[in-house]
Design a protein around this motif. Structure first.
Motif, PDB file in Angstrom:
ATOM      1  N   TYR A 202       0.848  -1.196   0.000  1.00 49.30           N
ATOM      2  CA  TYR A 202       0.000   0.000   0.000  1.00 49.30           C
ATOM      3  C   TYR A 202       0.878   1.240   0.000  1.00 49.30           C
ATOM      4  O   TYR A 202       1.847   1.336   0.761  1.00 49.30           O
ATOM      5  CB  TYR A 202      -0.922   0.010   1.222  1.00 49.30           C
ATOM      6  N   ILE A 203       0.522   2.172  -0.887  1.00 53.12           N
ATOM      7  CA  ILE A 203       1.238   3.445  -0.977  1.00 53.12           C
ATOM      8  C   ILE A 203       0.206   4.561  -0.836  1.00 53.12           C
ATOM      9  O   ILE A 203      -0.663   4.730  -1.692  1.00 53.12           O
ATOM     10  CB  ILE A 203       1.993   3.575  -2.312  1.00 53.12           C
ATOM     11  N   GLY A 204       0.302   5.277   0.275  1.00 54.55           N
ATOM     12  CA  GLY A 204      -0.673   6.319   0.550  1.00 54.55           C
ATOM     13  C   GLY A 204      -0.092   7.707   0.412  1.00 54.55           C
ATOM     14  O   GLY A 204       1.128   7.899   0.369  1.00 54.55           O
ATOM     15  N   GLY A 205      -0.986   8.683   0.373  1.00 62.92           N
ATOM     16  CA  GLY A 205      -0.542  10.071   0.288  1.00 62.92           C
ATOM     17  C   GLY A 205      -1.722  11.010   0.207  1.00 62.92           C
ATOM     18  O   GLY A 205      -2.847  10.593  -0.079  1.00 62.92           O
ATOM     19  N   ARG A 206      -1.453  12.244   0.442  1.00 62.33           N
ATOM     20  CA  ARG A 206      -2.478  13.272   0.263  1.00 62.33           C
ATOM     21  C   ARG A 206      -2.512  13.705  -1.201  1.00 62.33           C
ATOM     22  O   ARG A 206      -1.660  13.330  -2.006  1.00 62.33           O
ATOM     23  CB  ARG A 206      -2.159  14.478   1.169  1.00 62.33           C
ATOM     24  N   THR A 207      -3.501  14.496  -1.523  1.00 61.85           N
ATOM     25  CA  THR A 207      -3.664  15.002  -2.881  1.00 61.85           C
ATOM     26  C   THR A 207      -2.423  15.788  -3.315  1.00 61.85           C
ATOM     27  O   THR A 207      -1.824  16.515  -2.508  1.00 61.85           O
ATOM     28  CB  THR A 207      -4.898  15.929  -2.950  1.00 61.85           C
ATOM     29  N   LYS A 208      -2.012  15.594  -4.559  1.00 62.60           N
ATOM     30  CA  LYS A 208      -0.894  16.290  -5.196  1.00 62.60           C
ATOM     31  C   LYS A 208       0.478  15.886  -4.658  1.00 62.60           C
ATOM     32  O   LYS A 208       1.466  16.575  -4.909  1.00 62.60           O
ATOM     33  CB  LYS A 208      -1.059  17.821  -5.090  1.00 62.60           C
ATOM     34  N   MET A 209       0.539  14.764  -3.968  1.00 62.37           N
ATOM     35  CA  MET A 209       1.835  14.277  -3.506  1.00 62.37           C
ATOM     36  C   MET A 209       2.615  13.583  -4.623  1.00 62.37           C
ATOM     37  O   MET A 209       3.828  13.463  -4.568  1.00 62.37           O
ATOM     38  CB  MET A 209       1.666  13.299  -2.339  1.00 62.37           C
ATOM     39  N   GLY A 210       1.908  13.074  -5.651  1.00 57.12           N
ATOM     40  CA  GLY A 210       2.580  12.382  -6.745  1.00 57.12           C
ATOM     41  C   GLY A 210       2.315  10.888  -6.779  1.00 57.12           C
ATOM     42  O   GLY A 210       3.108  10.136  -7.354  1.00 57.12           O
ATOM     43  N   LYS A 211       1.200  10.439  -6.171  1.00 55.82           N
ATOM     44  CA  LYS A 211       0.899   8.998  -6.125  1.00 55.82           C
ATOM     45  C   LYS A 211       0.743   8.401  -7.522  1.00 55.82           C
ATOM     46  O   LYS A 211       1.365   7.394  -7.856  1.00 55.82           O
ATOM     47  CB  LYS A 211      -0.377   8.737  -5.324  1.00 55.82           C
ATOM     48  N   THR A 212      -0.093   9.044  -8.341  1.00 56.00           N
ATOM     49  CA  THR A 212      -0.338   8.497  -9.685  1.00 56.00           C
ATOM     50  C   THR A 212       0.903   8.609 -10.553  1.00 56.00           C
ATOM     51  O   THR A 212       1.212   7.707 -11.345  1.00 56.00           O
ATOM     52  CB  THR A 212      -1.531   9.209 -10.349  1.00 56.00           C
ATOM     53  N   ALA A 213       1.643   9.704 -10.408  1.00 59.53           N
ATOM     54  CA  ALA A 213       2.891   9.849 -11.162  1.00 59.53           C
ATOM     55  C   ALA A 213       3.856   8.735 -10.805  1.00 59.53           C
ATOM     56  O   ALA A 213       4.508   8.139 -11.680  1.00 59.53           O
ATOM     57  CB  ALA A 213       3.527  11.215 -10.890  1.00 59.53           C
ATOM     58  N   PHE A 214       3.954   8.423  -9.509  1.00 62.84           N
ATOM     59  CA  PHE A 214       4.834   7.331  -9.093  1.00 62.84           C
ATOM     60  C   PHE A 214       4.355   6.007  -9.675  1.00 62.84           C
ATOM     61  O   PHE A 214       5.165   5.216 -10.172  1.00 62.84           O
ATOM     62  CB  PHE A 214       4.891   7.239  -7.572  1.00 62.84           C
ATOM     63  N   MET A 215       3.056   5.735  -9.594  1.00 63.35           N
ATOM     64  CA  MET A 215       2.515   4.484 -10.130  1.00 63.35           C
ATOM     65  C   MET A 215       2.863   4.313 -11.605  1.00 63.35           C
ATOM     66  O   MET A 215       3.359   3.262 -12.026  1.00 63.35           O
ATOM     67  CB  MET A 215       0.990   4.452  -9.966  1.00 63.35           C
ATOM     68  N   LEU A 216       2.615   5.345 -12.408  1.00 62.66           N
ATOM     69  CA  LEU A 216       2.842   5.234 -13.851  1.00 62.66           C
ATOM     70  C   LEU A 216       4.337   5.116 -14.164  1.00 62.66           C
ATOM     71  O   LEU A 216       4.728   4.344 -15.042  1.00 62.66           O
ATOM     72  CB  LEU A 216       2.237   6.443 -14.561  1.00 62.66           C
ATOM     73  N   ALA A 217       5.161   5.874 -13.442  1.00 63.82           N
ATOM     74  CA  ALA A 217       6.608   5.783 -13.683  1.00 63.82           C
ATOM     75  C   ALA A 217       7.130   4.407 -13.308  1.00 63.82           C
ATOM     76  O   ALA A 217       7.918   3.802 -14.044  1.00 63.82           O
ATOM     77  CB  ALA A 217       7.340   6.869 -12.890  1.00 63.82           C
ATOM     78  N   ALA A 218       6.691   3.872 -12.164  1.00 65.31           N
ATOM     79  CA  ALA A 218       7.153   2.555 -11.730  1.00 65.31           C
ATOM     80  C   ALA A 218       6.634   1.463 -12.659  1.00 65.31           C
ATOM     81  O   ALA A 218       7.347   0.504 -12.968  1.00 65.31           O
ATOM     82  CB  ALA A 218       6.709   2.291 -10.292  1.00 65.31           C
ATOM     83  N   ALA A 219       5.385   1.593 -13.110  1.00 64.76           N
ATOM     84  CA  ALA A 219       4.835   0.619 -14.055  1.00 64.76           C
ATOM     85  C   ALA A 219       5.616   0.654 -15.366  1.00 64.76           C
ATOM     86  O   ALA A 219       5.912  -0.394 -15.961  1.00 64.76           O
ATOM     87  CB  ALA A 219       3.353   0.896 -14.307  1.00 64.76           C
ATOM     88  N   ALA A 220       5.968   1.857 -15.833  1.00 58.58           N
ATOM     89  CA  ALA A 220       6.743   1.988 -17.061  1.00 58.58           C
ATOM     90  C   ALA A 220       8.128   1.367 -16.908  1.00 58.58           C
ATOM     91  O   ALA A 220       8.600   0.640 -17.799  1.00 58.58           O
ATOM     92  CB  ALA A 220       6.861   3.460 -17.459  1.00 58.58           C
ATOM     93  N   LYS A 221       8.785   1.627 -15.779  1.00 58.10           N
ATOM     94  CA  LYS A 221      10.116   1.061 -15.551  1.00 58.10           C
ATOM     95  C   LYS A 221      10.063  -0.469 -15.533  1.00 58.10           C
ATOM     96  O   LYS A 221      10.927  -1.150 -16.100  1.00 58.10           O
ATOM     97  CB  LYS A 221      10.700   1.582 -14.239  1.00 58.10           C
ATOM     98  N   GLY A 222       9.052  -1.019 -14.864  1.00 64.11           N
ATOM     99  CA  GLY A 222       8.905  -2.463 -14.833  1.00 64.11           C
ATOM    100  C   GLY A 222       8.633  -3.037 -16.206  1.00 64.11           C
ATOM    101  O   GLY A 222       9.202  -4.058 -16.598  1.00 64.11           O
ATOM    102  N   ALA A 223       7.748  -2.376 -16.954  1.00 59.05           N
ATOM    103  CA  ALA A 223       7.400  -2.852 -18.295  1.00 59.05           C
ATOM    104  C   ALA A 223       8.592  -2.779 -19.240  1.00 59.05           C
ATOM    105  O   ALA A 223       8.796  -3.675 -20.064  1.00 59.05           O
ATOM    106  CB  ALA A 223       6.232  -2.040 -18.848  1.00 59.05           C
ATOM    107  N   ILE A 224       9.395  -1.724 -19.128  1.00 61.33           N
ATOM    108  CA  ILE A 224      10.596  -1.601 -19.962  1.00 61.33           C
ATOM    109  C   ILE A 224      11.543  -2.770 -19.692  1.00 61.33           C
ATOM    110  O   ILE A 224      12.216  -3.274 -20.596  1.00 61.33           O
ATOM    111  CB  ILE A 224      11.292  -0.250 -19.694  1.00 61.33           C
ATOM    112  N   ALA A 225      11.564  -3.232 -18.437  1.00 60.90           N
ATOM    113  CA  ALA A 225      12.417  -4.365 -18.057  1.00 60.90           C
ATOM    114  C   ALA A 225      11.804  -5.705 -18.467  1.00 60.90           C
ATOM    115  O   ALA A 225      12.387  -6.757 -18.188  1.00 60.90           O
ATOM    116  CB  ALA A 225      12.670  -4.350 -16.562  1.00 60.90           C
TER     117      ALA A 225
END
Length: 466
Positions: A202-225
């Motif tokens: 679980y990764i929590g945060g308040r609004t505008k902390m960057g939760k979705t940005a982190f999710m998409l970046a991490a998903a992209a990094k994993g997919a590239i691998a």
């Protein structure tokens, strides 16, 4: 052979085990259990053979009859004449697995037929919605299994054998059987080894902390691998996700691309093209937990996804009954934990934190997450293999410009790399450790500070704020 009741295959296997005094049992125990036999007497006889071998007692009809008695043998295993006939078509040990496979397959077909009848009864009964019946039917088909793999109880020897094989595979770099899935973030993988399989993160945060940005970046990094990723997006539509991923690759936001600059539009199209090549699968239609667990099973079994993201957990609805908020979220957490275990997949769920976090000051810092911040339920933290809070300090205290002492605006900060931390809130297999990241909010680019410098970056790496 009868596809549902392979009595002859069962007779051959049992007769061969008895004539061989239990030899070859180890070749079939991983394929079938006593419950796979179509005849209860055959299943009981198989169980007796297993018990004799386990206790180092002799396996023979003479011993069986002597210990059980004629009447008990006939009631439990069949007539004495029938028992003696079992060995008429015995085969050598090496052929036993093929007969065990026939027995297991027929057992699976009987289970499937039973499931079909249960589904039919639900349809005829008419008390459940079409969605609920479809979810039940899909789960029944996906969960259909037979043989020893379906047995709930395993011996210590079997458990250690499986664990040893997995450990050897992990030591040899076989990620397919590893207990962890690499994240693509060097400092994260160095300490935590990756996302844990079979447990939710679980990764929590308040609004505008960057939760979705982190999710998409991490998903992209994993997919590239080369690690297939699944995204169940309750908050955002699939096209919005595609645009944000394109921005991550192209370095151009959708807003910038639509302002008429042909070069920017080409860069954005290039980003979309890069995303299209990635093993990423998106579901933006599932809203309730039944649909979500069904989607997770499909992503894992059909598309091979090793990491599945949920954005975000509190937006899911429960099982159709009116529930208070805590009960609803507890039941959702239970379902996520169970499907992670059943599918042996890494599930990373985003979560909202309580509003009080925005006003709390600890050790002179505002908004730093702590374990009590998950909104609505403590089970997120209790069930987690890992849990983090995303913390972007510049959201609460923007830095000042060196020349003028004016505070940087959000627009000015958006193209700069801002410090972001994953604040560790729970970790089952490692000591808690915070992970340092940097984020460009304009394009959703997230990097681990131990990653190599991006090819397009010309400043100091890793970025340093003074």
């Amino acid at each position: 052979m009868n596809q549902l009741y392979p009595s002859e295959s069962e007779r051959i296997l049992l007769g061969s085990l008895i004539l061989g005094e239990g030899a070859g049992l180890e070749l079939v125990e991983g394929i079938i259990s006593k419950n796979d036999f179509s005849s209860s007497s055959h299943g009981a006889l198989y169980e007796w053979i297993q018990r004799q071998v386990t206790t180092n007692e002799p396996v023979s009809l003479h011993v069986l009859i002597e210990k059980e008695g004629d009447r008990k043998c006939e009631d439990r295993y069949g007539s004495i004449q029938y028992l003696h006939s079992l060995g008429d078509n015995a085969v050598i040990d090496s052929k036993l697995p093929s007969y065990a496979k026939v027995i297991a397959d027929c057992s699976a077909l009987r289970e499937l037929l039973s499931s079909v009848k249960e589904i039919e009864n639900k349809i005829v009964d008419g008390t459940e919605s079409v969605r609920e019946i479809k979810a039940f039917a899909e789960k029944q088909v996906f969960d259909n299994k037979s043989g020893a793999s379906g047995a709930g109880i395993m011996s210590a020897a079997s458990v250690i054998s499986d664990a040893s094989a997995s450990f050897d595979g992990m030591c040899n770099g076989d990620s397919a059987i590893s207990e962890f899935v690499p994240t693509g973030l060097p400092s994260f993988d160095k300490h935590y080894l990756g996302w844990p399989r079979g447990l939710p993160t679980y990764i929590g945060g308040r609004t505008k902390m960057g939760k979705t940005a982190f999710m998409l970046a991490a998903a992209a990094k994993g997919a590239i691998a080369g690690i297939p990723q699944g995204i169940i997006s309750v908050e955002m539509g699939s096209k919005q996700l595609a645009y944000r991923l394109a921005s991550y690759f192209g370095g151009i936001s959708l807003r910038e691309a639509l302002q008429g600059n042909p070069e920017y539009q080409d860069m954005f199209r290039w980003g979309l093209d890069e995303v299209s090549r990635l093993p990423i699968h998106v579901d933006d239609a599932s809203r309730d937990i039944d649909m979500v667990t069904s989607s997770i099973r499909q992503m894992k079994r059909i598309h091979g996804c090793e990491v599945i993201w949920i954005d975000y957990i509190q937006l899911l609805t429960g099982y159709g009954r009116k529930q208070d908020e805590r009960t609803r979220l507890d039941s959702i957490a239970d379902a996520v934990r169970q499907v992670a275990k059943e599918e042996r997949v890494a599930i990373v769920a985003l979560a909202q934190f309580n509003r009080v976090l925005d006003t709390r000051i600890e050790n002179g810092k505002k908004g730093v997450p702590n374990p009590s911040d998950f909104r609505g339920s403590d089970k997120f933290l209790q069930d987690a293999g890992l849990a983090f809070g995303i913390y972007r300090p510049f959201y609460y205290s923007p830095p000042k410009k060196a020349a003028s002492s004016d505070v940087y605006t959000d627009d000015e900060l958006s193209t700069m790399f801002q410090p972001v931390q994953l604040i560790s809130l729970a970790a089952r297999e490692a000591a808690r450790k915070d992970i340092d990241l940097c984020l460009q909010t304009a394009w959703g680019r997230v990097y681990d500070t131990e990653e190599p410098m991006p090819s397009w970056w010309s400043g100091t790496w890793p970025p340093v704020w003074t």
